[in-house]
Every structure is written in structure tokens, then in C-alpha cells.
Design an enzyme around this catalytic site. Structure first.
Site, PDB file in Angstrom:
ATOM      1  N   ASP A 107      -7.060  -7.047 -11.864  1.00  0.00           N
ATOM      2  CA  ASP A 107      -8.286  -7.928 -11.498  1.00  0.00           C
ATOM      3  C   ASP A 107      -8.736  -7.086 -10.360  1.00  0.00           C
ATOM      4  OD1 ASP A 107      -9.770  -9.940 -11.122  1.00  0.00           O
ATOM      5  OD2 ASP A 107      -9.054  -9.349  -8.906  1.00  0.00           O
ATOM      6  N   GLU A 159       7.461   3.400 -18.529  1.00  0.00           N
ATOM      7  CA  GLU A 159       8.977   2.906 -18.489  1.00  0.00           C
ATOM      8  C   GLU A 159       9.546   2.118 -19.744  1.00  0.00           C
ATOM      9  OE1 GLU A 159      11.052   2.323 -15.239  1.00  0.00           O
ATOM     10  OE2 GLU A 159       9.916   4.308 -14.134  1.00  0.00           O
TER      11      GLU A 159
END
Length: 551
Positions: free
Chosen positions: A206, A264
Site C-alpha cells: 500500500d 529468498e
């Protein structure tokens, strides 16, 4: 700029994401507010639409001053929505159904009820003293500069405990975190890691260009052209050029840290960009393959839904993506959205009272055929209109502030109608937090599932068909001149080129085609989108008709 989404981790590239506003989706316990178990129970329905992922708006612990976008604990579920075990069940069920789960992270600000802010405001020398943006007043006691809040008034709030102003780009109960402080960056990355380790597939970030501010706190200059995309015309926020309060260059390095963490886990990201120059920022934030995976802005969330405007915005972004891609080596990627929880519903906003279901169908086909990914807001598959909410029923603080010129966002946040004849259209057994309009109940899921030609059934057919068309998911785009209200462009991938045509108007039309397109052959998918053909060198489109043809 051709690309592929064949890698499992590239599902987002050309993917379709279904946005869930949890307060209004499905209520499992009868308290009138939607919750995580309610979402879990409806996941088979969402999977039946043929989307790739769900995006869940904030469900974290919050005082709900901005309905979850004011977070007081980033690593827990608000009891209103359930608990962490409920979220784990939702995640497992979604994965069993082949759906990715994207959650909404609000990094730029938190709630004034967060422990971090409570500690920060106590003194100027505690461990969290510089975790928020504090500033002394001017000599006359006024705020340190002219920055404005998106939700109205000054972006600075006086705190009598610390005897300083703090920055809030939104509500005064949403203090901005100070990303110039390394410990803040580390803390926010830790909250992202928490959910990644839990198994989420991605994040919607956001207000992702609000993380940093100008260290010198310089005032913004007046806008040369008023911003009418990010905020409503009634809001003075659009009168400033927001040069110093957001979209700062330091944000690029932070987004690279975010991307490294996401990589990752093979997770994806989509950023919300609200800026005076949002297309440029979108290209900047998604280029190079080392920041956000994709981004969207408010540029197609405006009242203008004309073919010419849509073309202008898409071409402008493509130009920015190409320009930035040449500099950074890898071009960025858009995630288009024509509706969400912050703006009037699209069939009302663009359709201006249009009730013909063919309009909702052609809007899906058009938006899902643009180069990029797509977000669909809950209820668009039912062609829900903007709800009329009386002032005494308003919940949105934004609307309450600017009423009656701007009625806020409640009209697009009303509960999802599941059963036309059930109490509150099957959303809840209790009184909903916002009313369910009668016209929405008439368009409920159970009604549309019984009609072969409904908007809901079209969504299912179209999205299933689109998923099998690499040219629409990954191909290049080039626009072809056409008069209003027709949008005409080609999509090309690996030597294959399609002509895509959409009549956004209620009158049939005939367009003389250039020689290059006259021999295009319509694709054999009449059940997907009808009302278009090529005859004697002319493109013929029925009202709200469309055509896909192979060149």
C-alpha cells in the site's frame, strides 16, 4: 520487450489477481463483518473464476480507524477477522485449490495505537524516538511546512506529550514511519519475513511511494497541473506538486532490500503508486528486476473510461517502461486495475448509469487484453453498481470529511451478495456493517450461476480461455488508430500477432481497416466474446462487441 510466464515463480506476469475486501466478503459468525473463515469457505467460488491469486486487504490487528490500513500489530490477525490459525487454514485451502495468496502490507504508516508510536511519543531520546517523523513547530507555532494529508487538512499533527508535530500523510491516527532510520527498515522487513515464513506467495504494498520524505522538510510547490487522478476534485491535496513528501530517491534502495527478501522465498509483489507522475514512478519501481515485480496506479481508476484515454495511459506507461528498461536493463511490468476498494465501482464510474451486462463483459475483455497483469475487485464479476449510502450510514472517514461533494468509498465496499433471497443477500445473519442494496441482491451469485449468459458465467469462460492464450498474457502491444468509442490494438508474441478490438459504446459501428488488418481471421471462440467480424475490409462491431482476430 517480450516475456514469458512459464516459470512457476512467474505466475504473476500476465496473471489475474482477485481482490478481497475482507470486511465485506463473507461473514461466518454473524457479527455483520466479513472474516477469514468466511473467505476460506468461498475459495472454491473464487477458484471457479479462473484467477491465479487472491489479494486480501489488511486483516492485521488494528483499531480500524481506516478499516485495517492503520495497523497496530503487523504479525497478528485482528480478532474481528479471526486468528492466525484461521489464516493458516485459509492459506492451505487456497494452495490446495491452486490459488496464490497475496496479502496487503501497509509499510509507510501504522496506527497511533502501535507500541512503536506509543513509545516514540514519550520522549525525544527513547529507543523509538526517531522511528516516526517528528518536527518542531515554526516560530509562530504552525506546522513545519505546507504538506497536506490525502484525507484533508495539514499532514502534521501536534503531540502535546512530546511537544512536536508528527507527520501523517493520511489520517492523524496513522503516523508515518521514518524510513531514514535503519532500524525502521529492518523492523518492516522482519514483518514481511514473518508472513513469508508462514507461506504467503506475495504482497500488495500500500502507498509504496510514501516510505521516505525529504529530510530538509521543504515545502511543496504549487502544482502546474492539478492532480485529478490520485484524489477527488474537492480535495486541495491535488493543488500541490508533491515533490518533497513522497516518491523520494532513497526509496529505490529500500525496495531493492524488499525484493532481495522476496526472492529468498520466490514471492511476488505489486505496489500501489499514487503520485503526480505515477506512470514514471511505476516504471522506475518495477525496472531492473531488482525492485517491485509490478505496480499499479490510479490512472485507470478515474471517471474517464473513454477508449482514447485508456489508450493514452497505456501507451504512456509502455513508453516509460521502455525508457527505464533501457537504462536498467530489464523493463518493468504493469498490473492494471479498473476498480478497487478506493474508487466508485467501474460500471457506474465509467458507465454513467449503464446497466447493460454486455458493458461489464467488454470491460473485462478489454482490461484483460492489455499488456500486463490484472486485478479484479470483488463484485466486478457480478457487474455490481456503486451503492448509494446515506450520510448517517457512512463509515469512511474520508467521505465524512468531504461530504456531500465527495461521498467517500463506502459505496464500493458494501457486502458481497451471495444469495438473492437470503437475509442480507447471504453475506451475514447479523446486521452488516454497511447495507446491502436491493439491486445487488438481485444480481447475487446464485442468480447469475443459473443464467448461462450472465456476467459471472462470462468471467469464468473468458478467464479460462485467456489463460490458454500466451499472446494475451505475455505479448507486446501496439495500438491502432480507431474512432471513439473503439479501442483497437495488436498483441504479438513469438511471431504470432492478434488484432484485438473492443466497442465500449452502445451503438454498433463500422471501421475501415488498413490493408494490413483486412485479412485477419477471427479466432474460433464465439462463446468468449461476440459481436465482431471483419467483412469487405471493414471491422464491424455490435454494441459492446469485441473481436480477436489472428493476422
Amino acid at each position: 520487450m517480450q516475456s514469458s510466464n512459464t516459470s512457476p515463480n512467474n505466475w504473476w506476469r500476465g496473471g489475474v489477481i482477485y481482490q478481497i475486501y475482507p470486511r465485506s466478503f463473507a461473514d461466518s459468525n454473524g457479527d455483520g463483518v466479513g472474516d477469514l473463515p468466511g473467505i476460506t469457505g468461498k475459495l472454491p467460488y473464487i477458484a471457479s473464476l479462473g484467477v491465479d491469486a487472491i489479494w486480501i486487504s489488511p486483516f492485521f490487528t488494528s483499531p480500524m480507524k481506516d478499516f485495517g490500513y492503520d495497523v497496530s500489530d503487523y504479525c497478528d490477525v485482528d480478532p474481528l477477522f479471526g486468528n492466525l490459525a484461521d489464516f493458516d487454514r485459509l492459506l492451505a485451502t487456497a494452495h490446495q485449490l491452486g490459488l496464490k495468496v497475496v496479502i496487503d502490507q501497509v509499510l509507510s504508516h501504522c496506527s497511533d495505537q502501535h507500541d512503536w508510536f506509543k513509545q516514540s511519543r514519550q520522549s525525544r531520546d527513547n529507543d523509538k524516538a526517531d522511528w516516526f517523523v517528528w518536527a518542531d513547530p515554526k516560530a509562530d507555532g504552525t506546522p513545519p511546512n505546507n504538506w497536506l494529508s490525502v484525507f484533508g487538512g495539514s499532514a502534521w499533527q501536534w503531540d502535546s506529550c512530546r511537544r512536536q508535530y508528527y507527520l501523517h500523510n493520511f489520517l492523524s491516527s496513522q503516523p508515518d514511519l521514518n524510513f531514514h532510520c535503519p532500524a525502521v527498515q529492518d523492523a518492516m522487513l522482519a514483518t514481511i519475513r514473518f508472513w513469508l515464513e508462514r507461506g504467503v506467495d506475495g504482497f500488495r504494498f500500500d502507498a509504496c511511494n510514501f516510505h521516505f520524505h525529504d529530510r530538509k522538510l521543504r515545502s511543496n510547490p504549487p502544482a502546474k497541473v492539478r492532480d485529478s487522478k490520485t484524489v477527488s476534485a474537492e480535495n486541495p491535496y491535488g493543488l500541490q506538486a508533491h515533490k518533497h513528501d513522497k516518491s523520494q530517491p532513497e526509496n529505490l534502495a529500500f525496495l531493492q532490500r524488499v525484493r532481495s527478501l522476496l526472492d529468498e522465498f520466490g514471492a511476488a509483489s505489486v505496489g500501489e503508486v499514487g503520485d503526480d507522475h505515477s506512470l514514471k514512478v511505476m516504471a522506475q519501481y518495477t525496472s531492473g528486476g531488482d525492485k517491485l515485480h509490478m505496480a499499479y496506479s490510479f490512472n485507470l481508476l478515474t471517471p474517464d473510461g473513454s477508449a482514447g484515454y485508456i489508450r493514452q495511459q497505456v501507451e504512456a506507461l509502455e513508453g516509460q517502461l521502455h525508457k527505464r528498461g533501457k537504462k536498467d536493463g530489464v523493463p518493468g511490468w504493469a498490473c492494471w486495475s479498473i476498480g478497487n476498494h478506493d474508487v466508485q465501482r467501474v460500471v457506474s464510474r465509467w458507465g454513467k448509469g449503464m446497466t447493460d451486462p454486455r458493458y461489464a463483459k467488454v470491460l473485462l475483455a478489454m482490461s484483460a487484453s492489455l499488456r500486463g497483469s490484472l486485478c479484479i475487485y470483488q463484485g466486478e464479476e457480478l457487474a455490481l453498481t456503486e451503492a448509494e449510502i446515506a450520510f448517517e450510514q457512512l463509515q469512511d472517514p474520508y467521505g465524512i470529511t468531504f461530504w456531500p461533494e465527495f461521498k467517500g468509498r463506502d459505496g464500493c465496499r458494501t457486502p458481497m451478495p451471495w444469495q438473492s433471497r437470503a437475509k442480507h443477500a447471504g453475506f451475514s445473519t447479523g446486521k452488516p456493517w454497511l447495507p446491502v442494496p436491493k439491486e445487488h441482491a438481485a444480481s447475487a451469485v446464485d442468480v447469475q450461476e443459473q443464467a448461462d449468459d450472465s456476467v459471472l458465467q462470462f468471467y469464468r469462460q473468458f478467464l479460462a480461455w485467456r489463460k490458454r492464450q500466451p499472446v494475451l498474457c505475455s505479448g507486446d502491444i501496439r495500438f491502432v488508430d480507431a474512432p471513439e468509442p473503439v479501442l483497437l490494438f495488436t498483441r504479438s508474441l513469438h511471431g504470432e500477432t492478434w488484432l484485438c478490438a473492443f466497442n465500449l459504446g452502445r451503438e454498433a459501428c463500422s471501421i475501415k481497416l488498413d490493408k494490413a488488418y483486412r485479412r485477419a481471421g477471427a479466432l474460433p471462440e464465439p462463446s468468449v466474446l461476440t459481436g465482431g467480424r471483419i467483412d469487405a475490409g471493414h471491422l464491424l462491431l455490435a454494441p459492446f462487441g469485441g473481436l480477436y482476430a489472428r493476422l
